[in-house]
Design a protein around this motif. Structure first.
Motif, mmCIF file in Angstrom:
data_model
loop_
_atom_site.group_PDB
_atom_site.id
_atom_site.type_symbol
_atom_site.label_atom_id
_atom_site.label_comp_id
_atom_site.label_asym_id
_atom_site.label_seq_id
_atom_site.Cartn_x
_atom_site.Cartn_y
_atom_site.Cartn_z
ATOM 1 N N LEU A 293 0.844 -1.196 0.000
ATOM 2 C CA LEU A 293 0.000 0.000 0.000
ATOM 3 C C LEU A 293 0.877 1.243 0.000
ATOM 4 O O LEU A 293 1.621 1.490 0.944
ATOM 5 C CB LEU A 293 -0.906 0.028 1.254
ATOM 6 N N ARG A 295 0.075 4.979 0.035
ATOM 7 C CA ARG A 295 -1.047 5.917 0.193
ATOM 8 C C ARG A 295 -0.691 7.215 -0.535
ATOM 9 O O ARG A 295 0.020 8.061 0.016
ATOM 10 C CB ARG A 295 -1.287 6.220 1.667
ATOM 11 N N ARG A 332 -2.046 2.905 -4.447
ATOM 12 C CA ARG A 332 -3.489 3.153 -4.322
ATOM 13 C C ARG A 332 -3.822 4.525 -4.898
ATOM 14 O O ARG A 332 -3.137 5.508 -4.609
ATOM 15 C CB ARG A 332 -3.875 3.101 -2.845
ATOM 16 N N ASP A 335 -7.117 8.646 -2.139
ATOM 17 C CA ASP A 335 -8.109 8.330 -1.103
ATOM 18 C C ASP A 335 -8.260 9.537 -0.194
ATOM 19 O O ASP A 335 -7.808 9.542 0.945
ATOM 20 C CB ASP A 335 -7.642 7.102 -0.295
ATOM 21 N N LYS A 340 -9.147 13.361 5.685
ATOM 22 C CA LYS A 340 -8.033 13.911 4.912
ATOM 23 C C LYS A 340 -8.542 14.961 3.937
ATOM 24 O O LYS A 340 -9.336 14.657 3.053
ATOM 25 C CB LYS A 340 -7.322 12.795 4.155
ATOM 26 N N MET A 429 -9.486 -2.293 -3.123
ATOM 27 C CA MET A 429 -9.520 -2.555 -1.688
ATOM 28 C C MET A 429 -10.885 -3.103 -1.315
ATOM 29 O O MET A 429 -11.897 -2.712 -1.898
ATOM 30 C CB MET A 429 -9.271 -1.273 -0.901
ATOM 31 N N GLU A 431 -12.875 -2.680 1.740
ATOM 32 C CA GLU A 431 -12.919 -1.992 3.033
ATOM 33 C C GLU A 431 -14.338 -1.535 3.357
ATOM 34 O O GLU A 431 -14.575 -0.870 4.351
ATOM 35 C CB GLU A 431 -11.932 -0.831 3.065
ATOM 36 N N GLY A 452 -8.810 -3.793 3.534
ATOM 37 C CA GLY A 452 -8.488 -2.634 4.381
ATOM 38 C C GLY A 452 -9.268 -2.739 5.674
ATOM 39 O O GLY A 452 -10.382 -2.220 5.781
ATOM 40 N N THR A 453 -8.664 -3.406 6.647
ATOM 41 C CA THR A 453 -9.420 -3.627 7.897
ATOM 42 C C THR A 453 -9.666 -2.336 8.675
ATOM 43 O O THR A 453 -10.623 -2.255 9.437
ATOM 44 C CB THR A 453 -8.678 -4.615 8.809
ATOM 45 N N ASN A 454 -8.801 -1.327 8.494
ATOM 46 C CA ASN A 454 -9.001 -0.082 9.263
ATOM 47 C C ASN A 454 -10.406 0.445 9.021
ATOM 48 O O ASN A 454 -11.102 0.852 9.951
ATOM 49 C CB ASN A 454 -7.990 0.985 8.851
ATOM 50 N N ASP A 455 -10.798 0.463 7.759
ATOM 51 C CA ASP A 455 -12.148 0.923 7.437
ATOM 52 C C ASP A 455 -13.176 -0.198 7.522
ATOM 53 O O ASP A 455 -14.300 0.030 7.943
ATOM 54 C CB ASP A 455 -12.180 1.557 6.040
ATOM 55 N N ARG A 465 -13.575 5.029 13.594
ATOM 56 C CA ARG A 465 -12.234 4.587 14.003
ATOM 57 C C ARG A 465 -11.451 5.667 14.741
ATOM 58 O O ARG A 465 -10.420 5.397 15.345
ATOM 59 C CB ARG A 465 -11.447 4.063 12.788
ATOM 60 N N CYS A 502 -3.928 -4.742 3.785
ATOM 61 C CA CYS A 502 -3.048 -3.606 4.069
ATOM 62 C C CYS A 502 -3.549 -2.793 5.251
ATOM 63 O O CYS A 502 -2.980 -1.775 5.599
ATOM 64 C CB CYS A 502 -2.870 -2.738 2.833
ATOM 65 N N GLY A 503 -4.634 -3.239 5.881
ATOM 66 C CA GLY A 503 -5.070 -2.593 7.121
ATOM 67 C C GLY A 503 -4.104 -2.993 8.223
ATOM 68 O O GLY A 503 -3.300 -3.927 8.062
HETATM 69 C C1 PEP Z 1 -7.778 0.616 5.522
HETATM 70 O O1 PEP Z 1 -8.869 1.191 5.518
HETATM 71 O O2 PEP Z 1 -7.565 -0.457 6.118
HETATM 72 C C2 PEP Z 1 -6.620 1.203 4.830
HETATM 73 C C3 PEP Z 1 -5.494 0.536 4.688
HETATM 74 O O3 PEP Z 1 -6.753 2.450 4.356
HETATM 75 P P1 PEP Z 1 -6.593 3.795 5.227
HETATM 76 O O4 PEP Z 1 -6.053 3.413 6.586
HETATM 77 O O5 PEP Z 1 -5.668 4.654 4.452
HETATM 78 O O6 PEP Z 1 -8.001 4.271 5.262
#
Ligand code: PEP
Ligand code: MG
Length: 571
Positions: A293, A295, A332, A335, A340, A429, A431, A452-455, A465, A502-503
């Motif tokens: 990833l 960004r 990527r 985003d 952001k 992704m 996500e 993308g686990t973060n989202d 989050r 990539c999370g």
């Molecule tokens: C995610 O959402 O897991 C991710 C990798 O993207 P970002 O943290 O940049 O939203």
């Protein structure tokens, strides 16, 4: 005094606190008799500010490049503008008032004038005027200014949060660690700390209120423990922990150059997450097998007044592709949105920015922005092994539209006789839950998925989050999240496509055994997590982890799952 926050970047730090607080400028109107003394005060403060800015500009130029240096060049131009200073001096002389009051009045007039202009660029200049005049005011008032670029002793930074420009300009050699009031493991500061390999604890709520400049701090970036002004015994204990951690890091170096392979022979790819070509060095030091990833939004966020040009983007992408010596690089597409923003792109205020106008939604609406990026990407593709990835895809329509724009761009380049590689993989992704649910369909139209686990966690569980109050609900072991991940991997594999993640969960030692058991093919993480993850994976049996992960899938709560992991791995 003890605190407990969220361990955001591993490492043990011991040192003096430097608390970053927006200093309050108290400006009072005073009648003065000695006009010349006030003018001298003003001129001295301007002179010091100028010297400071010249130094910061040079440092930014040498360490970060021409583009970052331009911010300070703009500040110097404001400082040299005779309008600003002449108006202030005239005010001191005519009204017989103190210099800080006169300057503040002139500042307000200029700022409101610029802020009311139609032109976006001119409105942006209001921020420069504020920055520069506040710098002068702080010198007149004798308010201490923290200049992160020129720190002259080692410190632990304590802040409400750190901005991207704080982390970009700071003298990293002098920063032993970060402590912040807000944020979670996936916030910008946390991700940045891991990229820079600086220990950090975030989400401490009131660190900036309780910790004072010069307090001695010890903290553990893994457990989130922070102790302010500890006893000699505790300090000794932390010195030992620091030594232990450094020895551990040293021992990891033995894993460099080795493969990432389970005891029973399953290979996986360990890649890194980056935000700029400068981060390639960290990837090489940690023996990343690629980039999972990149960004690209930071390339856009670093710009002051316009989108990065095709040429600027091309240079950045080429630098990463070449810097990584033909290893696969997932870049990527933009985003932006959510948390952001871009200073030069007007985004309306939204009730729910994370559910709003962002990422691929903007790119499909403003295709000229998207096309510029895709042109730069395809032009750069001849310099290495490029994989392009779309963020925030929520439906098949979006994916197909994005691919259509890709085809248009390739056609244009062909017509113009510009070379590009035929071998660029195009993926997306996962996500957003809607994409996970139809991943069997989406898999037919991509070369790969990256989860993308973060989202995915925040959207699946409806948990912001960034919101600390509900951070206990933001849980990667939530059975719904785990089931979605498994489903996505299976659906992709049925179509013969590979799946990465990539999370932040991809680099988490508690998640890795499960993800391995689910059959994940590529793990992309902060560079600092790569060697520890290789060590872990090389000690596991794939077959055993498949069984373990299957058992986990039958469990109903995240607590049960976490307890089972702890038991299995003696944690
Ligand atoms: C995610 O959402 O897991 C991710 C990798 O993207 P970002 O943290 O940049 O939203
Ligand atoms: Mg995301």
């Amino acid at each position: 005094m003890n605190f407990k926050g969220i361990g955001a970047s591993p490492g043990i730090a011991l040192g003096k606190a430097l608390v970053l607080k927006e200093a309050e400028l108290v400006i009072e109107r005073k009648s003065i008799h000695d006009v010349q003394a006030e003018i001298n005060k003003l001129e001295d403060a301007v002179k010091i500010s100028k010297e400071e800015l010249v130094k910061v500009k040079e440092k930014a130029f040498n360490e970060l490049g021409e583009h970052e240096a331009q911010i300070f060049e703009a500040h110097l131009l404001v400082l040299e503008d005779p309008e600003l200073l002449d108006s202030t001096i005239a005010k001191i002389q005519d009204e017989k008032v103190n210099s800080e009051y006169a300057l503040n009045e002139v500042k307000e007039t200029f700022v409101s004038l610029f802020e009311s202009m139609d032109n976006e660029y001119m409105r942006e200049r209001a921020a420069d005027i504020k920055d520069v005049t506040n710098r002068i005011l702080r010198h007149i008032l004798g308010v201490k200014v923290v200049d992160l670029a020129n720190l002259d002793e080692e410190v632990i930074l304590v802040a409400h949060d750190l901005t991207p420009s704080d982390t970009a300009t700071m003298n990293k050699k002098m920063v032993l660690g970060f402590l912040t009031d807000i944020g979670g493991r996936t916030s910008h500061t946390a991700i940045m700390a891991r990229t820079l390999e600086i220990a950090a604890v975030v989400g401490l709520s009131s660190a900036t209120e309780t910790i004072k400049d010069g307090d001695f701090i010890v903290f553990n970036g893994t457990t989130g423990e922070v102790i302010v002004n500890p006893s000699e015994e505790v300090i000794e204990n932390y010195r030992d922990l620091k030594k232990e951690y450094e020895d551990y890091k040293e021992s990891l170096k033995l894993l460099k150059g080795q493969q990432t392979i389970t005891l029973d022979g399953r290979h996986v790819e360990l890649a890194g997450n980056i935000g700029s070509p400068k981060d390639v060095e960290g990837l090489i030091n940690n023996d990343a097998e690629g980039v999972g990833l990149y960004r690209t939004e930071f390339l856009y966020m670093d710009k002051e007044d316009a989108f990065p040009t095709e040429e600027e983007q091309y240079e950045a992408y080429k630098a990463v592709l070449e810097g990584m010596n033909n290893k696969p690089i997932v870049i990527r597409t933009l985003d932006i949105g959510g948390d952001k923003e871009l200073p030069y792109f007007d985004m309306e205020h939204e009730m729910n920015p994370f559910l709003g106008y962002r990422a691929i939604r903007i790119c499909l609406d403003k295709t000229e922005i998207f096309k510029t990026q895709l042109r730069a990407l395809y032009r750069a593709s001849i310099h290495g092994k490029l994989r392009i990835m779309f963020p925030m895809i929520s439906s098949l329509e979006e994916l197909l539209k994005a691919k259509e724009v890709v085809s248009e761009v390739k056609e244009e380049l062909t017509k113009e006789g510009i070379k590009y590689s035929d071998d660029v993989e195009v993926g997306m992704m996962i996500e957003i839950p809607s994409a996970a649910v139809i991943s069997d369909i989406l898999a037919k139209h991509v070369d790969f998925f990256s989860i993308g686990t973060n989202d995915l966690i925040q959207y699946t569980c409806a948990v912001d989050r960034m919101n600390q109050k509900i951070s206990h609900l933001y849980n990667q072991f939530n059975p719904a999240v785990l089931r979605l991940i498994k489903m996505v991997i299976d659906n992709a594999h049925k179509e013969g496509k590979w799946v990465g993640m990539c999370g932040e969960s991809a680099g988490d030692s508690n998640m890795i055994p499960i993800l391995l058991g689910f059959g994940l093919d590529e793990f992309s993480m902060s560079p600092i997590s790569i060697l520890p993850s290789r060590k872990l994976i090389n000690s596991l049996s794939y077959k055993e982890m498949q069984e373990f992960a299957n058992e986990i899938l039958s469990m109903g709560t995240s607590e049960e799952i976490k307890e089972y992991i702890d038991k299995k791995f003696n944690r």
